[in-house]
Design a protein around this motif. Sequence first.
Motif, PDB file in Angstrom:
ATOM      1  N   ASP A 118      -8.464  69.050   6.703  1.00 46.76           N
ATOM      2  CA  ASP A 118      -7.841  67.634   6.330  1.00 46.76           C
ATOM      3  C   ASP A 118      -7.979  66.296   7.483  1.00 46.76           C
ATOM      4  O   ASP A 118      -8.351  65.110   6.817  1.00 46.76           O
ATOM      5  CB  ASP A 118      -6.343  67.429   5.874  1.00 46.76           C
ATOM      6  CG  ASP A 118      -6.595  68.493   4.533  1.00 46.76           C
ATOM      7  OD1 ASP A 118      -7.541  68.692   3.935  1.00 46.76           O
ATOM      8  OD2 ASP A 118      -5.433  68.919   4.003  1.00 46.76           O
ATOM      9  N   GLY A 122      -9.954  62.880   6.964  1.00 47.21           N
ATOM     10  CA  GLY A 122      -9.094  61.728   7.225  1.00 47.21           C
ATOM     11  C   GLY A 122      -9.538  60.821   8.192  1.00 47.21           C
ATOM     12  O   GLY A 122      -9.636  59.497   7.941  1.00 47.21           O
ATOM     13  N   LEU A 125     -12.645  59.024   6.921  1.00 50.29           N
ATOM     14  CA  LEU A 125     -12.495  57.867   5.984  1.00 50.29           C
ATOM     15  C   LEU A 125     -11.755  56.922   6.537  1.00 50.29           C
ATOM     16  O   LEU A 125     -12.064  55.797   6.200  1.00 50.29           O
ATOM     17  CB  LEU A 125     -11.498  58.690   5.074  1.00 50.29           C
ATOM     18  CG  LEU A 125     -11.787  59.765   4.105  1.00 50.29           C
ATOM     19  CD1 LEU A 125     -10.864  59.887   3.092  1.00 50.29           C
ATOM     20  CD2 LEU A 125     -13.180  59.207   3.087  1.00 50.29           C
ATOM     21  N   LEU A 245     -12.349  63.855  -2.914  1.00 54.10           N
ATOM     22  CA  LEU A 245     -11.716  63.939  -1.548  1.00 54.10           C
ATOM     23  C   LEU A 245     -11.042  62.682  -1.116  1.00 54.10           C
ATOM     24  O   LEU A 245      -9.932  62.813  -0.784  1.00 54.10           O
ATOM     25  CB  LEU A 245     -12.886  64.164  -0.367  1.00 54.10           C
ATOM     26  CG  LEU A 245     -13.327  65.634  -0.405  1.00 54.10           C
ATOM     27  CD1 LEU A 245     -14.296  65.399   0.777  1.00 54.10           C
ATOM     28  CD2 LEU A 245     -12.307  66.732  -0.720  1.00 54.10           C
ATOM     29  N   VAL A 246     -11.512  61.417  -1.631  1.00 49.44           N
ATOM     30  CA  VAL A 246     -10.827  60.302  -1.556  1.00 49.44           C
ATOM     31  C   VAL A 246      -9.407  60.139  -2.268  1.00 49.44           C
ATOM     32  O   VAL A 246      -8.493  59.582  -1.565  1.00 49.44           O
ATOM     33  CB  VAL A 246     -11.782  59.025  -1.801  1.00 49.44           C
ATOM     34  CG1 VAL A 246     -11.071  57.865  -1.913  1.00 49.44           C
ATOM     35  CG2 VAL A 246     -13.019  58.986  -0.852  1.00 49.44           C
ATOM     36  N   SER A 248      -7.535  62.343  -3.060  1.00 45.11           N
ATOM     37  CA  SER A 248      -6.508  63.478  -2.601  1.00 45.11           C
ATOM     38  C   SER A 248      -6.169  62.769  -1.341  1.00 45.11           C
ATOM     39  O   SER A 248      -5.288  63.745  -0.706  1.00 45.11           O
ATOM     40  CB  SER A 248      -7.387  64.826  -2.524  1.00 45.11           C
ATOM     41  OG  SER A 248      -7.746  65.130  -3.767  1.00 45.11           O
ATOM     42  N   SER A 249      -6.479  61.772  -0.543  1.00 42.19           N
ATOM     43  CA  SER A 249      -6.162  61.343   0.649  1.00 42.19           C
ATOM     44  C   SER A 249      -4.742  60.707   0.634  1.00 42.19           C
ATOM     45  O   SER A 249      -4.310  60.341  -0.426  1.00 42.19           O
ATOM     46  CB  SER A 249      -7.187  60.335   1.170  1.00 42.19           C
ATOM     47  OG  SER A 249      -7.241  59.255   0.579  1.00 42.19           O
ATOM     48  N   ARG A 251      -4.098  57.891   2.070  1.00 48.01           N
ATOM     49  CA  ARG A 251      -4.287  56.351   1.641  1.00 48.01           C
ATOM     50  C   ARG A 251      -4.162  56.255  -0.004  1.00 48.01           C
ATOM     51  O   ARG A 251      -3.494  55.358  -0.375  1.00 48.01           O
ATOM     52  CB  ARG A 251      -5.576  55.818   2.092  1.00 48.01           C
ATOM     53  CG  ARG A 251      -6.186  54.336   1.579  1.00 48.01           C
ATOM     54  CD  ARG A 251      -7.167  54.031   2.353  1.00 48.01           C
ATOM     55  NE  ARG A 251      -7.827  52.843   1.604  1.00 48.01           N
ATOM     56  CZ  ARG A 251      -8.627  52.010   2.113  1.00 48.01           C
ATOM     57  NH1 ARG A 251      -9.096  52.283   3.073  1.00 48.01           N
ATOM     58  NH2 ARG A 251      -8.867  50.759   1.523  1.00 48.01           N
ATOM     59  N   HIS A 294     -15.790  69.656   4.400  1.00 48.70           N
ATOM     60  CA  HIS A 294     -14.798  69.959   3.699  1.00 48.70           C
ATOM     61  C   HIS A 294     -15.392  71.218   2.898  1.00 48.70           C
ATOM     62  O   HIS A 294     -14.321  72.210   2.758  1.00 48.70           O
ATOM     63  CB  HIS A 294     -14.401  68.948   2.569  1.00 48.70           C
ATOM     64  CG  HIS A 294     -13.101  69.285   1.873  1.00 48.70           C
ATOM     65  ND1 HIS A 294     -13.242  69.969   0.650  1.00 48.70           N
ATOM     66  CD2 HIS A 294     -11.903  69.092   1.912  1.00 48.70           C
ATOM     67  CE1 HIS A 294     -12.138  70.194  -0.023  1.00 48.70           C
ATOM     68  NE2 HIS A 294     -11.101  69.813   0.752  1.00 48.70           N
TER      69      HIS A 294
END
Length: 330
Positions: A118, A122, A125, A245-246, A248-249, A251, A294
């Motif tokens: 993660d 992170g 991103l 994935l984004v 689930s971030s 942000r 990931h």
Amino acid sequence: MSRANTRALVGLVGRYRDVGHPCIYPDLMMRLRPDEDRCLPEYLELVLRSDSVRRAVQAGAQGTSESMVKISAPLVEGLSIPLPSVDGQRRIVAAHATIERRIAALERVCDKLRVVGDALVGESLASTASNAPLKDMLVRVQMGWSPACSSKAPAGDEWGVIRLSAITSGRFLESKAKTLPSALAPRHEFEIQPGDVLMSRANGVKSLVGVACAVGEVRPRLLLPDLAFRLVPDPAKLDSMFLGLVLSSVRARRQIDAALRGTSGQYKISQADVRSFTVPVPSLIEQRRIVAVHVAVDQRVEALREQIAKLQVVQQGLLEDFLSGRVRVP
């Protein structure tokens, strides 16, 4: 020991360890205090978790509904358990604890891998300079359909509608589905396809609204429910696994929480909310690199989970052998 629950959960036990402050147990539990000159508490806990004792407890549970059956003190007192010497009990507990420590060590490795994975995603991103509204990255957003269905899971040749639990773990679980009645014609426009990104749009739990997952391989004849969105990204701009994935971030979670509306019974987000979210948009090559990192972590975790599952089977089998006397603990 729980004295009332579903048949699968009634009679489950846990040994109390001092937690540093006074605790009171509720009336849906019963307290068992073994004579420690004859039966160690640690040993009794293992025995009461064994398959043979669990079967006896479940068979003796009574109630008018399977959602709430109860066991009585006389039933528990009448249970027959193997009782080796206290030294024998200690050896059984020690053997069980050896495997338990190995399982716990593997679970810690899984947790660390998740944290590292993660963090890597992170950081990638966060370092992306380019951000864009999600509406500019999508081909469409679609709500599903939720007809009255049978609660059983659909067979391979049957149509089904996925449950929200197929999404809310953050991974797509196609086994979490209900069977569409054969008399009802399926609506093919809601069939889930590889590459879809699914997002829960409503739930009674705030943290489960907006949970998303990307769909890789999926069996045919599964339909999207109306409490979920299907997000179809523009493949020229956004990789679907990357979008999963984004969303689930941390942000994305902040944006989802800010958009939530509703009462304590049901919280929701709208299509307009989803389209307004901003997402980092690195190049497609970089998106796929992030996804590959990931996936590599995920595969390692899955391999460890398989080891843990095998150890748990061995642990239970050895425990039954020790308790039955078929195998003597050295």
